[in-house]
Design an enzyme around this catalytic site. Structure first.
Site, mmCIF file in Angstrom:
data_model
loop_
_atom_site.group_PDB
_atom_site.id
_atom_site.type_symbol
_atom_site.label_atom_id
_atom_site.label_comp_id
_atom_site.label_asym_id
_atom_site.label_seq_id
_atom_site.Cartn_x
_atom_site.Cartn_y
_atom_site.Cartn_z
ATOM 1 N N TRP A 52 36.715 -7.139 -33.393
ATOM 2 C CA TRP A 52 36.123 -8.014 -32.208
ATOM 3 C C TRP A 52 36.259 -9.244 -31.291
ATOM 4 O O TRP A 52 35.496 -9.766 -29.959
ATOM 5 C CB TRP A 52 34.332 -7.991 -33.143
ATOM 6 C CG TRP A 52 33.818 -6.146 -33.243
ATOM 7 C CD1 TRP A 52 34.058 -5.246 -33.106
ATOM 8 C CD2 TRP A 52 32.532 -6.041 -34.223
ATOM 9 N NE1 TRP A 52 33.765 -4.485 -33.469
ATOM 10 C CE2 TRP A 52 32.670 -5.193 -33.886
ATOM 11 C CE3 TRP A 52 31.441 -7.239 -34.556
ATOM 12 C CZ2 TRP A 52 31.708 -4.836 -34.732
ATOM 13 C CZ3 TRP A 52 30.588 -7.059 -35.712
ATOM 14 C CH2 TRP A 52 30.454 -5.295 -35.300
ATOM 15 N N LYS A 53 37.006 -9.771 -31.850
ATOM 16 C CA LYS A 53 37.311 -11.090 -31.059
ATOM 17 C C LYS A 53 35.988 -12.591 -31.188
ATOM 18 O O LYS A 53 35.514 -11.944 -32.349
ATOM 19 C CB LYS A 53 38.150 -10.685 -29.813
ATOM 20 C CG LYS A 53 39.601 -9.458 -30.068
ATOM 21 C CD LYS A 53 39.919 -9.685 -28.860
ATOM 22 C CE LYS A 53 41.449 -9.038 -29.282
ATOM 23 N NZ LYS A 53 42.512 -8.475 -28.282
ATOM 24 N N HIS B 268 47.371 -13.166 -34.820
ATOM 25 C CA HIS B 268 46.895 -12.386 -33.312
ATOM 26 C C HIS B 268 47.518 -12.973 -32.346
ATOM 27 O O HIS B 268 48.004 -14.393 -32.645
ATOM 28 C CB HIS B 268 46.133 -12.178 -33.648
ATOM 29 C CG HIS B 268 45.796 -11.200 -32.643
ATOM 30 N ND1 HIS B 268 45.294 -11.807 -31.286
ATOM 31 C CD2 HIS B 268 44.882 -9.635 -32.030
ATOM 32 C CE1 HIS B 268 45.187 -10.150 -30.444
ATOM 33 N NE2 HIS B 268 45.176 -9.713 -31.152
ATOM 34 N N GLU C 299 51.576 -4.921 -31.880
ATOM 35 C CA GLU C 299 50.802 -5.446 -30.335
ATOM 36 C C GLU C 299 51.673 -6.650 -29.197
ATOM 37 O O GLU C 299 51.078 -7.680 -29.723
ATOM 38 C CB GLU C 299 49.237 -6.129 -30.951
ATOM 39 C CG GLU C 299 49.146 -7.416 -31.971
ATOM 40 C CD GLU C 299 48.897 -8.490 -31.330
ATOM 41 O OE1 GLU C 299 47.897 -8.617 -30.704
ATOM 42 O OE2 GLU C 299 49.343 -9.500 -31.826
ATOM 43 N N SER D 98 45.319 -2.243 -25.750
ATOM 44 C CA SER D 98 44.836 -1.146 -24.371
ATOM 45 C C SER D 98 44.404 0.300 -25.297
ATOM 46 O O SER D 98 44.031 0.803 -24.216
ATOM 47 C CB SER D 98 45.266 -1.800 -23.259
ATOM 48 O OG SER D 98 45.192 -2.671 -23.112
ATOM 49 N N GLY E 200 41.075 -3.679 -29.223
ATOM 50 C CA GLY E 200 40.048 -4.482 -29.060
ATOM 51 C C GLY E 200 39.029 -4.606 -28.609
ATOM 52 O O GLY E 200 37.846 -3.712 -28.638
HETATM 53 P P1 PGA Z 1 42.459 -4.692 -26.976
HETATM 54 O O1 PGA Z 1 42.966 -6.232 -27.645
HETATM 55 O O2 PGA Z 1 42.626 -3.184 -27.360
HETATM 56 O O3 PGA Z 1 41.840 -5.587 -25.666
HETATM 57 O O4 PGA Z 1 43.680 -5.374 -25.494
HETATM 58 C C1 PGA Z 1 43.984 -5.417 -29.084
HETATM 59 C C2 PGA Z 1 44.386 -6.419 -29.633
HETATM 60 O O5 PGA Z 1 43.585 -7.716 -30.240
HETATM 61 O O6 PGA Z 1 46.008 -6.135 -30.354
#
Ligand code: PGA
Length: 259
Positions: free
Chosen positions: A10-11, A95, A163, A205, A226
């Site tokens: 969820w950042k 990350h 990632e 993504s 994300g």
């Molecule tokens: P995102 O994030 O799906 O928004 O691109 C992916 C990630 O944090 O690895």
């Protein structure tokens, strides 16, 4: 051990009420979905509450997005492994956003991996190249550093996420995931290091439309989501598609084994 997984990162999004509603909705909607391990990684301030919410059904696990490697001490603003090890099962480590914005380097990532394992947490180790023109070998170097001093018999307790930071949505709509063949090349090299032990995820993504491209590849065990994890219906649909694709593949393998 290898298993199908979908991880929500969820950042730094959600206020308290959004977070509780999102977690409750995801938990309820996943009640009858089997064949995939789902993990929610909320902001640290909501970790205990989200853990309480999801543990009712025991289907969704909780992870932290980061932690420091010391147990306690004068480290203002940090959270330690011993603070989260009774709440979370996983912790994301290294990350690309931590590396880019907070200067987290490979040595620190390695300390965090070791600290997580010591406290019974499974680290989700993120590795990946920064620019599209960079070689994915960069991810391999990061991984080797992250696993320094980790005994091989603990590899089963780590999750690796490839990632590439150039493929991460950065909160923008219409971002594009890395081409699957490029992810597969990096993942094959990662597998040479962790052998058969660890689940390997792809992150960057992934959305409802692109998820099947990754899910149908047996080399990829899971995805780290994300932006698309902030809408319950979308996240749950991704989990269902992942579970269906992986279980369908298993059926074929079983059928072939029984011939
Ligand atoms: P995102 O994030 O799906 O928004 O691109 C992916 C990630 O944090 O690895």
């Amino acid at each position: 051990m290898r298993r199908p997984m979908v991880v929500a990162n969820w950042k730094m999004y959600t206020r308290a009420s959004d977070a509780y509603i999102l977690a409750t909705t995801i938990r309820n909607m996943l009640a009858d979905v089997d064949g995939v391990e789902t993990v929610i990684c909320p902001p640290a301030v909501w970790l205990s509450e989200i853990s309480e919410i999801v543990k009712r059904d025991g289907k969704v696990n909780v992870g932290a997005q980061n932690m420091f490697y010391e147990n306690e001490g004068p480290y203002t603003g940090e959270i330690s492994p011993q603070m989260i090890c009774d709440i979370a099962k996983y912790v994301i480590v290294g990350h690309s956003e931590r590396r880019e914005h907070f200067g987290e380097h490979d040595l620190e990532v390695n300390e965090k991996v070791l600290a997580a394992l010591k406290h019974g947490l499974s680290p989700i180790i993120c590795v990946g190249e920064r620019k599209k023109s960079d070689s994915p070998d960069h991810a391999i170097k990061q991984l080797k550093e992250a696993l320094t001093h980790v005994p091989k018999n603990r590899y089963k307790d780590v999750v690796i996420c490839y990632e590439p930071s150039w493929a991460i949505s950065k909160g923008k709509a219409n971002s594009e995931a890395a081409p699957v063949d490029r992810a597969l090349r990096a993942i094959a090299k990662i597998r040479e290091i962790v052998l058969r032990e660890s689940p390997i995820l792809y992150g960057g993504s992934v959305d409802v439309d692109s998820v099947l491209d990754f899910a149908k590849r047996p080399e990829i065990d899971g995805v780290l989501i994300g932006s698309a994890s902030l809408r319950a219906s979308i996240f749950v649909e991704i989990c269902k598609r992942w579970a269906d694709a992986k279980n369908f593949k298993n059926d074929i393998v079983l059928e072939e084994e029984n011939k």
